[in-house]
Design a protein around this motif. Sequence first.
Motif, PDB file in Angstrom:
ATOM      1  N   ALA A 251       0.839  -1.203   0.000  1.00 51.44           N
ATOM      2  CA  ALA A 251       0.000   0.000   0.000  1.00 51.44           C
ATOM      3  C   ALA A 251       0.866   1.241   0.000  1.00 51.44           C
ATOM      4  O   ALA A 251       2.046   1.198   0.355  1.00 51.44           O
TER       5      ALA A 251
ATOM      6  N   PHE B  46      -0.683   7.550   0.201  1.00 51.57           N
ATOM      7  CA  PHE B  46      -1.026   7.094   1.556  1.00 51.57           C
ATOM      8  C   PHE B  46      -2.526   6.816   1.722  1.00 51.57           C
ATOM      9  O   PHE B  46      -3.355   7.681   1.461  1.00 51.57           O
TER      10      PHE B  46
ATOM     11  N   GLU C 189     -11.333  -2.690   7.182  1.00 50.30           N
ATOM     12  CA  GLU C 189      -9.899  -2.403   7.261  1.00 50.30           C
ATOM     13  C   GLU C 189      -9.644  -0.975   7.776  1.00 50.30           C
ATOM     14  O   GLU C 189      -8.603  -0.697   8.354  1.00 50.30           O
TER      15      GLU C 189
ATOM     16  N   HIS D  58      -9.235   1.635   5.885  1.00 47.63           N
ATOM     17  CA  HIS D  58      -8.760   2.390   4.725  1.00 47.63           C
ATOM     18  C   HIS D  58      -8.832   1.453   3.525  1.00 47.63           C
ATOM     19  O   HIS D  58      -8.926   0.242   3.683  1.00 47.63           O
TER      20      HIS D  58
ATOM     21  N   ASP E 250      -6.750   1.070   0.723  1.00 48.35           N
ATOM     22  CA  ASP E 250      -5.633   0.755  -0.184  1.00 48.35           C
ATOM     23  C   ASP E 250      -5.381  -0.745  -0.381  1.00 48.35           C
ATOM     24  O   ASP E 250      -5.535  -1.277  -1.475  1.00 48.35           O
TER      25      ASP E 250
ATOM     26  N   ARG F 166       0.916   3.518  12.716  1.00 49.06           N
ATOM     27  CA  ARG F 166       0.060   4.702  12.503  1.00 49.06           C
ATOM     28  C   ARG F 166       0.167   5.656  13.681  1.00 49.06           C
ATOM     29  O   ARG F 166      -0.017   6.866  13.535  1.00 49.06           O
TER      30      ARG F 166
ATOM     31  N   GLY G 258       3.434  -0.348   2.687  1.00 50.62           N
ATOM     32  CA  GLY G 258       2.320  -0.159   3.625  1.00 50.62           C
ATOM     33  C   GLY G 258       2.807   0.574   4.862  1.00 50.62           C
ATOM     34  O   GLY G 258       3.493   1.584   4.779  1.00 50.62           O
ATOM     35  N   ALA G 259       2.432   0.028   6.019  1.00 47.44           N
ATOM     36  CA  ALA G 259       2.837   0.641   7.286  1.00 47.44           C
ATOM     37  C   ALA G 259       4.217   0.151   7.727  1.00 47.44           C
ATOM     38  O   ALA G 259       4.672   0.481   8.809  1.00 47.44           O
TER      39      ALA G 259
HETATM   40  N1  HSE Z   1      -2.088   2.874   4.399  1.00 48.79           N
HETATM   41  C1  HSE Z   1      -1.868   2.042   5.553  1.00 48.79           C
HETATM   42  C2  HSE Z   1      -0.775   2.666   6.399  1.00 48.79           C
HETATM   43  C3  HSE Z   1      -1.455   0.676   5.097  1.00 48.79           C
HETATM   44  O1  HSE Z   1       0.228   3.091   5.826  1.00 48.79           O
HETATM   45  O2  HSE Z   1      -0.919   2.749   7.623  1.00 48.79           O
HETATM   46  C4  HSE Z   1      -1.438  -0.313   6.207  1.00 48.79           C
HETATM   47  O3  HSE Z   1      -2.707  -0.836   6.437  1.00 48.79           O
END
Ligand code: HSE
Length: 298
Positions: free
Chosen positions: A15, A21, A129, A131, A133, A180, A254-255
């Motif tokens: 993601a 983002f 989820e 979000h 992505d 996050r 992603g994260a």
């Molecule tokens: N867009 C999300 C993040 C992806 O970067 O926190 C992880 O779920």
Amino acid sequence: MTEAGFSVTVPATTANLGPGFDHLGLALSLNMRIEVASADAWYVLYQDKEYAELPTDETNLIVQTIQHVASRYDQVIASQKLVVHSDIPLGKGLGSSATAIAAGIEIASELAGLQLSPKDKLRIGSELEGHADNVTAALIGGMTVSYFTDDEMEVLTFPAPPIGVVILVPPVALKTEASRGLLPEQLTHKVAVRGSAAGSVMTAAIAQSDWVTAGRMMERDLYHEPYRKVGFPNFDEIRLACKEAGAYGMTISGAGPSLFVAVPPGTEQQVAASLEQSFPHYQALALQPAEKGAYITK
Ligand code: HSE
């Protein structure tokens, strides 16, 4: 209404691609496959050691998703045994929870005969989820660009782009919530505008298959990378090595804690080998974008 004896296959995803983002996702050539058959009680059997710590009963995310979808449509689904095979690293920024949610949606739709539309699946998955992505790319494959709020949802798709992918996977897992938690509550208007410009130029460049520009913009994120990269040993050094190895761009997958590297098609094996040699802390996976999202096999 139940049916037994089918399996669902769902791809891993990366993601963000930097400034995309929470709204840009890309399906990758790693999969989770779940065999579904009726049973006396809900039971999830993970075949891969990495997943051994996950709940195997009704508190499991796949089962919870199935039950959530069923109750949303006033259905009750009889208990099933789910046998899970996965080559997706768990908790490493490759969308493993979105994959589980996408699988749960597909299984519920199949078992309850719901015939959910792609739009229904995308909304339910994004709501679960939080979000859009990863889960949109897991459900429909290729690359997805999403606008998702409480009242609106738009998901546009690109076919799997003509690139190779290297994912650098560290030994430690990272919870998305923890990652996050590193992000600021607010950005200044000026920073938000620059971040948005980087994302728009990157997406337009991808649409034109201009991965040199897309890769450069991928490294201009202002929404999350500046706050998350502090947790990565040698982040700038790795980025430089990716460039020297011929990559278009490198960013957090992603994260995190994995890193996503976009490379010219066909060079992924060679770039992976070179990066793994220079940064042995990471396992380097040579992959491709995946065209196909979640699908059922009977
Ligand atoms: N867009 C999300 C993040 C992806 O970067 O926190 C992880 O779920």
